[in-house]
Motif scaffolding. Structure first.
Motif, short mmCIF file in Angstrom:
data_model
loop_
_atom_site.label_atom_id
_atom_site.label_comp_id
_atom_site.label_asym_id
_atom_site.label_seq_id
_atom_site.Cartn_x
_atom_site.Cartn_y
_atom_site.Cartn_z
N GLY A 74 6.63 104.43 49.03
CA GLY A 74 5.62 103.07 48.68
C GLY A 74 4.89 102.83 50.17
N ASP A 75 3.94 101.95 49.83
CA ASP A 75 3.10 101.20 50.82
C ASP A 75 2.45 102.16 51.72
OD1 ASP A 75 4.24 99.08 49.62
OD2 ASP A 75 5.20 97.97 51.58
N PHE A 76 1.66 103.08 50.81
CA PHE A 76 0.96 104.02 51.52
C PHE A 76 -0.16 103.48 51.95
CE2 PHE A 76 -2.34 107.35 51.44
CZ PHE A 76 -1.64 108.45 51.92
N LEU A 77 -1.22 102.77 51.31
CA LEU A 77 -2.31 101.89 51.76
C LEU A 77 -1.82 100.51 51.87
CD1 LEU A 77 -5.18 103.59 49.57
CD2 LEU A 77 -4.49 103.99 51.98
N HIS A 78 -2.20 99.90 52.99
CA HIS A 78 -1.81 98.40 53.12
C HIS A 78 -2.44 97.37 52.33
CE1 HIS A 78 -0.29 95.12 55.29
NE2 HIS A 78 -1.45 94.59 55.51
N ALA A 79 -3.62 97.67 51.87
CA ALA A 79 -4.70 96.43 51.12
C ALA A 79 -6.03 97.47 50.69
CB ALA A 79 -4.84 95.44 52.01
N ARG A 80 -6.51 96.56 49.94
CA ARG A 80 -7.82 97.21 49.53
C ARG A 80 -8.82 97.55 50.64
NH1 ARG A 80 -8.51 97.64 44.31
NH2 ARG A 80 -7.23 96.62 42.97
N ALA A 81 -8.62 96.81 51.97
CA ALA A 81 -9.65 97.01 52.94
C ALA A 81 -9.10 98.49 53.50
CB ALA A 81 -9.33 95.84 53.86
N ALA A 114 -3.33 97.52 47.02
CA ALA A 114 -4.53 98.33 47.38
C ALA A 114 -5.15 99.24 46.47
CB ALA A 114 -3.81 99.15 48.51
N GLY A 115 -4.37 99.61 45.34
CA GLY A 115 -4.82 100.69 44.43
C GLY A 115 -4.48 102.12 44.95
N ASP A 116 -4.54 103.10 44.12
CA ASP A 116 -4.14 104.54 44.31
C ASP A 116 -5.24 104.91 45.16
OD1 ASP A 116 -2.00 103.87 42.43
OD2 ASP A 116 -2.90 105.26 40.84
N ILE A 123 -2.80 113.23 45.78
CA ILE A 123 -1.24 113.00 45.62
C ILE A 123 -0.69 112.62 44.15
CG2 ILE A 123 0.24 110.90 46.54
CD1 ILE A 123 -2.01 110.41 48.73
N ALA A 124 0.28 113.08 44.01
CA ALA A 124 0.94 112.53 42.60
C ALA A 124 1.69 111.23 42.85
CB ALA A 124 2.24 113.59 42.32
N MET A 125 1.19 110.36 41.77
CA MET A 125 1.63 108.86 41.77
C MET A 125 2.79 108.71 40.66
SD MET A 125 -0.49 108.01 44.10
CE MET A 125 -0.17 106.22 43.89
N VAL A 126 3.72 108.04 41.28
CA VAL A 126 5.04 107.93 40.40
C VAL A 126 5.40 106.36 40.49
CG1 VAL A 126 5.54 110.35 40.44
CG2 VAL A 126 6.52 108.89 42.04
N ASP A 127 6.36 105.86 39.75
CA ASP A 127 6.64 104.69 39.73
C ASP A 127 8.22 104.85 40.08
OD1 ASP A 127 4.40 103.08 39.10
OD2 ASP A 127 4.77 103.55 37.06
#
Length: 217
Positions: A74-81, A114-116, A123-127
């Motif tokens: 989790g928290d790969f990207l911090h925010a949309r910026a 941030a969005g995927d 990157i495989a996205m999972v919940d």
């Protein structure tokens, strides 16, 4: 530092990560790519270079261990910026150097905002919870599952004291049903934690991982 959890051997690494030898898996919590860029977008004068530092830290571990799979908790990207051009170009260049490396991201709270990551990063996205073998890979530590939970989110640090002096060190908080990993990313800060009865505390000096003796309950 070698530990056994859920009958599996894991290595707690001084670089604030975990390595699962049997799966060739590197486990990373809270890398927060683009956090500094997000602050600068808000007008806060913070230094650059954190994306390069994060990618360089990953490369050090890839050179030291036989890694086939990186699991991001989790928290790969911090925010949309964090989708800034320079940040994304640096990540894409790193990915091009490791085309056969499997990457999985368990979405965290910052990822939701941030969005995927771009599809080009593959990157495989999972919940959460994402179960592999005996482990449930999560972002939040309080997810209730029958598997042993490996999680992040808290950015745990432990305050070592000696007389009037003290030092905050990133730590692994290990309990009977979960382990909380320290934040891997540069410029992410930490939250002081107090272990509960029965929990183990292992701190990283940057060069070694050491278990802190704790008083019995």
């Amino acid at each position: 530092m070698k530990i056994t959890l859920a009958n599996e051997q894991l290595l707690l690494l001084p670089q604030k990560a975990v390595y699962w030898p049997r799966e060739g898996m590197l486990i990373i919590a809270d890398i927060h790519f683009g956090k500094a860029a997000s602050f600068r977008a808000l007008g806060v004068p913070v230094p650059g270079g954190t994306t390069s530092a994060n990618l360089g830290a990953l490369d050090v571990l890839l050179a030291q261990y036989e890694v086939r799979h990186i699991m991001f908790l989790g928290d790969f990207l911090h925010a949309r910026a964090a989708h800034a051009h320079a940040t994304l170009m640096a990540m894409l260049a790193w990915r091009a150097r490791h085309p056969h490396l499997r990457l999985t991201l368990v979405r965290g709270n910052h990822d939701m905002h941030a969005g995927d990551p771009p599809a080009q990063l593959d990157i495989a996205m999972v919940d959460e919870p994402h179960v592999v073998g005996p482990f449930a890979f999560c972002h939040h530590p309080d997810v209730l599952v029958p598997s042993y939970v490996l999680a992040g989110h808290v950015h745990p640090v432990y305050r070592l004291r000696s007389g009037w002096e003290s030092l905050l060190l990133p730590c692994f908080l290990i309990g009977a049903e979960r382990m909380v990993l320290p934040s891997f990313g540069a410029f992410t800060g930490g939250h002081p934690v107090a272990p509960q009865p029965g929990e183990r505390m292992c701190v990283s000096s940057g060069e070694a991982v050491l278990e802190i003796p704790l008083p019995s309950a």
